[in-house]
Design a protein around this motif. Sequence first.
Motif: not given
Length: 391
Positions: A333-334, A337-338, A341-342, A357, A377-379, A381
């Motif tokens: 995800m980190k 998936c920038k 929303k994860g 995370l 999780y808000e991924l 950028d």
Amino acid sequence: MQVFNTPQKVIITCNKRLSPYLQQEVKALGFSIKRAFSTGVEINASINDCITLNLNLYCASQVLYAIGSFIANDANQLYSEIKKIAWEELIDFNGYFSVTSTVNNETITTPLFANLKVKDAVVDRIKEKKGVRPNSGSELNKAVVHLFWQENKADLYLDTSGETLAKHGYRKHPGKAPMLEALASGVLFATEWDEKSPFINPMCGSGTLAIEAALHATNRKPGLFRMNYAFMHFLGYDEQVFFAARRKLKEQIVKPVDLKIIASDISQEAVEIAKANAKTAGVDQLITFETCDFEQTMVPPPSGVIVFNPEYGERLGVHTKLEQTYKRMGDFMKQSCKGYKGFVFTGNPDLAKKIGLQTYKRVEFYNGKLDCRLLSYELYDGSRRSIPEHD
């Protein structure tokens, strides 16, 4: 009894913790909620209104129409009160009905005994009035009567649903440990997905989350997959009302432009099951299925929603491997998936810590009886200051 056109107290039930999403749905259909509680809502509605509710709700279990409320200290009192109701106006003497119940009364050791008393009262009343006894049994595919009896207060309902609404009827192949359709819909509502941006579901299993996402995005309601409800088996049912409501379901289907729903699983068998279920639901053309490790799942830029529903490690001896899986999920995800929303749906808080995370939000759910969380999780950028955790 003109139950089909007479508004009365109606209880719409759902699994625990789905109530906030059920409330959203009921309001969107234009109904006012009189009371909300952890396993449902109360509104005023006729049985014809209940037809609309049965066909449209993603998160509901049963739609119950109240026909009586009385004091019953024991089974004999319950029988005599139920026998006063004009059952001959509700259930065909040539018909079939079943009884379900939720009972908490000190004189009753098993709900089956309460069910038997309800059945006897209904049958005896109809026999006296019509000279014929209707059939009864445990199948929920015809008329259903529901008793809610707490201490000395008894409420009696016509269950207009019959078989639970929580199963949406397209899943002919359940696969391994599938997520209940109503729960999957609740999870979707909780992600606040806009139904336009990409929806990614690695570890898709039998495909329920991805299929529900496609149903929501195209406004396909569960009533499209079902042709038998308990309301059809009460006297006064007008099939034209049902067919009009069903036509409306078909008319309100939308065709989203450039919708991307991607579901992947490392198991070829799981992907084949998911494809078959999606085909039954009529959304197989809307979902891209991939057989791969989740790290190879396609993630279209720039943003969207990604939802994992990994194993929780309830069985002994699988923790070490799963710890590694949860850590890899966090890394994926980190790194890949920038801008997304994860979300991770899990029933194991210890494993969740391995994701590594910062949790933005935790939403409580139950999967069966298992206490679960949807972790978000808000991924971002680029760099971002840490966000405080919310419980």
